[in-house]
Design an enzyme around this catalytic site. Structure first.
Site, PDB file in Angstrom:
ATOM      1  N   HIS A  87       0.817  -1.203   0.000  1.00 29.70           N
ATOM      2  CA  HIS A  87       0.000   0.000   0.000  1.00 29.70           C
ATOM      3  C   HIS A  87       0.858   1.264   0.000  1.00 29.70           C
ATOM      4  CE1 HIS A  87       0.561  -0.772   4.394  1.00 29.70           C
ATOM      5  NE2 HIS A  87       0.720   0.524   4.414  1.00 29.70           N
ATOM      6  N   THR A  88       0.209   2.384  -0.290  1.00 23.67           N
ATOM      7  CA  THR A  88       0.887   3.674  -0.381  1.00 23.67           C
ATOM      8  C   THR A  88       1.086   4.239   1.015  1.00 23.67           C
ATOM      9  OG1 THR A  88      -0.199   4.075  -2.504  1.00 23.67           O
ATOM     10  CG2 THR A  88       0.778   5.968  -1.397  1.00 23.67           C
ATOM     11  N   THR A  89       2.323   4.448   1.406  1.00 23.09           N
ATOM     12  CA  THR A  89       2.601   5.007   2.724  1.00 23.09           C
ATOM     13  C   THR A  89       2.640   6.530   2.699  1.00 23.09           C
ATOM     14  OG1 THR A  89       4.976   4.800   2.302  1.00 23.09           O
ATOM     15  CG2 THR A  89       3.876   2.962   3.425  1.00 23.09           C
ATOM     16  N   ASP A 147      -3.120   5.654  -6.550  1.00 26.74           N
ATOM     17  CA  ASP A 147      -4.326   5.362  -5.777  1.00 26.74           C
ATOM     18  C   ASP A 147      -5.577   5.692  -6.594  1.00 26.74           C
ATOM     19  OD1 ASP A 147      -2.888   4.436  -3.669  1.00 26.74           O
ATOM     20  OD2 ASP A 147      -3.079   6.244  -2.447  1.00 26.74           O
TER      21      ASP A 147
END
Length: 331
Positions: A87-89, A147
């Site tokens: 996932h995008t941090t 996203d």
């Protein structure tokens, strides 16, 4: 001493087990030598297990995991099959403002086509307005572009599932999701991702028609699931710069041409004031049908085009020297 014992099995047969046990004369005699032998084996097994890591046990356990495709241990360097973080941090490649306005027959959206990698203008011609297939709406986004791509894929799958449902009336009328339904669905999606500490780093604008009222619909969802429905909206830096202009100029009987001119003026101001903005933009239109329903609604996303910036930098506010510094190059 030799002792014989009969053990009855479930089938009714008898098995004679003969065990030979030497019992010291100084010890208390045991009545069942079989129990004594089992105790010795249990003590030996416990000592074997707790004495330290055994290569035999480890090899057997790893063999079981490999044969049954089980991943029981956390990711390590010795386990190349361990999944990585997916996932995008934090946002990396981002887009800036998206503007939306309701006019007398529909909704217009505007966004530029620039994606920034930090402070670098990396990609110049990337659309951030998307008409959702199998649904009656247009979605625009500011924030992390990867996203946004994941959200578009999610919406298209959901819309296709709804359109091809097995409801009995789906053969006679359209079951495509409306803009208000997409808006509510995204509210749950964004809030759920936020609760998992894995948010989609986007502010989304949804434009279309409301299936219940047939009126133009414009709504926004931020990355924590907060929703707003209004006649004019702006995300990103546009919420500070463009929204006051939209609030001042909007009126209920605004025509499509007036709405387009107002959005272009706001995009010009953002190009001057927002260092992540571009003068290359695209527009999207969601307009209800002639009969006031969504049956013949129009959902169009324009090709990117450049704003007319002729004479824009000759405005007095740009030409006039600032701070009485005259010709030294200061503002």
């Amino acid at each position: 001493m030799v002792q014989q014992r009969s053990i009855n099995e479930a089938a009714g047969s008898s098995i004679i087990i003969t065990t030979t046990t030497t019992i010291p004369s100084t010890s208390r005699r045991l009545s069942h030598s079989v129990s004594s032998g089992c105790c010795y084996y249990c003590i030996f097994f416990l000592c074997f297990v707790f004495s330290g890591p055994s290569s035999l046990v480890t090899a057997s356990y790893n063999s079981y995991n490999n044969n049954n495709n089980i991943m029981s241990f956390p990711p390590t360097a010795s386990n190349p099959r361990a999944p990585s973080r997916q996932h995008t941090t934090r946002p990396i490649t981002t887009g800036t403002s998206v503007l939306g306005i309701v006019y007398d027959k529909g909704v217009l959206l505007a966004a530029d086509t620039l994606l920034s990698y930090g402070s670098m203008a990396k990609l110049q011609n990337i659309p951030r307005l998307k008409a959702i297939e199998h649904a009656e709406c247009i979605v625009g986004a500011s924030g992390e572009y990867s996203d946004f791509q994941a959200i578009i894929n999610l919406l298209e799958r959901k819309a296709l599932e709804e359109e091809t449902s097995v409801l009995s009336d789906s053969l006679y009328k359209s079951t495509a999701m409306s803009a208000s339904q997409i808006w509510n669905y995204l509210r749950f999606v964004m809030y759920s991702k936020r609760n998992k500490f894995d948010p989609y780093w986007n502010d989304l604008v949804v434009a279309g028609t409301d299936s219940t009222t047939g009126k133009p619909f414009l709504g926004m969802i931020d990355k924590i699931g907060t929703t707003i429905q209004e006649n004019f909206l702006a995300t990103g830096y546009g919420g500070y710069i463009a929204l006051p202009l939209l609030r001042e100029k909007w009126r209920p009987d605004l025509t499509e041409g007036e709405a387009r001119a107002l959005l272009e003026d706001c995009m010009k101001v953002l190009f001057f004031r927002d260092c992540r903005a571009s003068s290359r933009i695209q527009l999207a239109k969601a307009e209800k049908g002639q009969d006031g329903t969504t049956a013949a609604a129009t959902f169009i996303v324009s090709d990117p085009y450049d704003l007319d910036m002729t004479g824009a930098w000759d405005a007095p506010s740009f030409v006039q020297a600032k701070g009485n510094l005259e010709d030294d190059g200061g503002w």
